[in-house]
Design a protein around this motif. Structure first.
Motif, PDB file in Angstrom:
ATOM      1  N   LYS A   1       1.249   5.590  -0.190  1.00 43.47           N
ATOM      2  CA  LYS A   1       0.673   6.936  -0.101  1.00 43.47           C
ATOM      3  C   LYS A   1       1.119   7.723  -1.333  1.00 43.47           C
ATOM      4  O   LYS A   1       2.310   7.850  -1.606  1.00 43.47           O
TER       5      LYS A   1
ATOM      6  N   ILE B   1      -3.315   5.285  -1.888  1.00 49.39           N
ATOM      7  CA  ILE B   1      -4.208   6.149  -1.116  1.00 49.39           C
ATOM      8  C   ILE B   1      -3.729   7.595  -1.151  1.00 49.39           C
ATOM      9  O   ILE B   1      -2.541   7.872  -1.268  1.00 49.39           O
ATOM     10  N   HIS B   2      -4.698   8.491  -1.069  1.00 44.37           N
ATOM     11  CA  HIS B   2      -4.443   9.930  -0.983  1.00 44.37           C
ATOM     12  C   HIS B   2      -5.049  10.401   0.344  1.00 44.37           C
ATOM     13  O   HIS B   2      -6.209  10.823   0.367  1.00 44.37           O
ATOM     14  N   PRO B   3      -4.331  10.317   1.446  1.00 44.81           N
ATOM     15  CA  PRO B   3      -4.925  10.646   2.749  1.00 44.81           C
ATOM     16  C   PRO B   3      -5.581  12.023   2.816  1.00 44.81           C
ATOM     17  O   PRO B   3      -6.705  12.156   3.314  1.00 44.81           O
TER      18      PRO B   3
ATOM     19  N   GLU C   1       0.469   8.787  -8.520  1.00 44.59           N
ATOM     20  CA  GLU C   1      -0.445   7.637  -8.533  1.00 44.59           C
ATOM     21  C   GLU C   1      -0.320   6.844  -9.829  1.00 44.59           C
ATOM     22  O   GLU C   1      -0.302   5.613  -9.827  1.00 44.59           O
TER      23      GLU C   1
ATOM     24  N   LYS D   1      -2.412  -1.117  -3.557  1.00 42.03           N
ATOM     25  CA  LYS D   1      -3.402  -0.126  -3.133  1.00 42.03           C
ATOM     26  C   LYS D   1      -2.721   1.230  -3.029  1.00 42.03           C
ATOM     27  O   LYS D   1      -1.631   1.332  -2.476  1.00 42.03           O
TER      28      LYS D   1
ATOM     29  N   LEU E   1     -16.976   6.576   2.794  1.00 39.66           N
ATOM     30  CA  LEU E   1     -15.822   5.860   2.271  1.00 39.66           C
ATOM     31  C   LEU E   1     -16.023   5.602   0.790  1.00 39.66           C
ATOM     32  O   LEU E   1     -16.993   4.958   0.382  1.00 39.66           O
ATOM     33  N   GLU E   2     -15.115   6.131  -0.029  1.00 37.00           N
ATOM     34  CA  GLU E   2     -15.195   5.936  -1.476  1.00 37.00           C
ATOM     35  C   GLU E   2     -14.693   4.542  -1.820  1.00 37.00           C
ATOM     36  O   GLU E   2     -13.570   4.168  -1.480  1.00 37.00           O
TER      37      GLU E   2
ATOM     38  N   THR F   1       0.865  -1.184   0.000  1.00 42.44           N
ATOM     39  CA  THR F   1       0.000   0.000   0.000  1.00 42.44           C
ATOM     40  C   THR F   1       0.895   1.225   0.000  1.00 42.44           C
ATOM     41  O   THR F   1       1.842   1.296   0.784  1.00 42.44           O
TER      42      THR F   1
ATOM     43  N   ASP G   1      -8.689  12.096   0.402  1.00 44.03           N
ATOM     44  CA  ASP G   1      -9.769  11.242   0.887  1.00 44.03           C
ATOM     45  C   ASP G   1     -10.433  11.831   2.122  1.00 44.03           C
ATOM     46  O   ASP G   1     -11.665  11.778   2.263  1.00 44.03           O
TER      47      ASP G   1
END
Length: 221
Positions: free
Chosen positions: A99, A118-120, A106, A116, A141-142, A97, A123
């Motif tokens: 960031k 993620i964009h903290p 990305e 996975k 939650l998307e 995962t 999001d």
């Protein structure tokens, strides 16, 4: 046997991941190139080490391949994030995962095989925006570009009705997957499950359908 996690990068996001995983009793290896940050987590993580994760030999010496899940939370150094992810992928780490700092980052991470991304900040911004716009939305939650899961607070007009009477699936195209009432939670509720004002409905559906349901819930007329 406990699942083993490694978190690379101990900034705000990586640090919070280490604390949360440790609080859940998981075995966590915390890694950063900065000695001060590593010292900060030496009493929180199972192990905390100073390491340059862009060096494949260093990662091998840490036995990183044995960890079931590695989180790459490197902050501003995109090159280090990308190179670390690439090395982990080539070493055969089970799940990675990462960031992402921006859309370009990305795209690169997807190409090199991050499991996975993620964009903290993004999001969290989306979640808070939904909470601000609708008083009935408690969390968001998307799940994909078109689907989400939300926690909706049951309104007065739902009080005393069951899921058959509310007919949420047929009317709005959404699925109620759980109902929370105080400390009680009803997973996969039956059609005759009654709803009380203030209950929390965990709903999955397309964004446009959830939006219609939100508007219906907040319109008390």
């Amino acid at each position: 046997m406990k699942k083993q996690y490694a978190v690379i990068g101990l900034g705000r996001f990586g640090g919070s991941m280490v604390k949360a995983l440790s609080d859940q009793g998981m075995e966590v290896l915390a890694i950063d190139i900065d000695e001060e940050r590593v010292n900060e987590f030496s009493n929180i993580a199972t192990h905390a080490v100073i390491a340059d994760t862009t060096d494949e030999s260093v990662l091998k010496s840490l036995g990183i391949r044995n960890f079931q899940h590695v989180v790459v939370a490197i902050g501003d150094n995109l090159q280090a994030s990308i190179l670390t992810t690439l090395i982990l992928k080539e070493m055969g780490v089970e799940k990675i995962t990462v960031k992402a700092q921006n859309d370009y980052h990305e795209k690169v991470l997807k190409k090199i095989g991050a499991d996975k991304i993620i964009h903290p900040e993004r999001d969290m911004g989306i979640r808070i925006a939904h909470q601000i716009v609708s008083s009935s939305v408690l969390d968001y939650l998307e799940l994909s570009e078109e689907h989400s899961m939300v926690e909706l607070k049951a309104s007065e007009k739902m009080n005393g009705k069951n899921l058959i009477e509310l007919d949420i699936r047929a009317r709005f195209g959404c699925n109620v997957v759980a109902v929370r009432r105080g400390k009680e939670i009803y997973v996969s509720p039956q059609a005759n499950q009654s709803i009380h004002q203030g209950d929390i409905l965990i709903v999955i559906g397309r964004d446009k359908d959830i939006n219609r349901l939100e508007k219906h819930m907040t319109n008390e007329s």
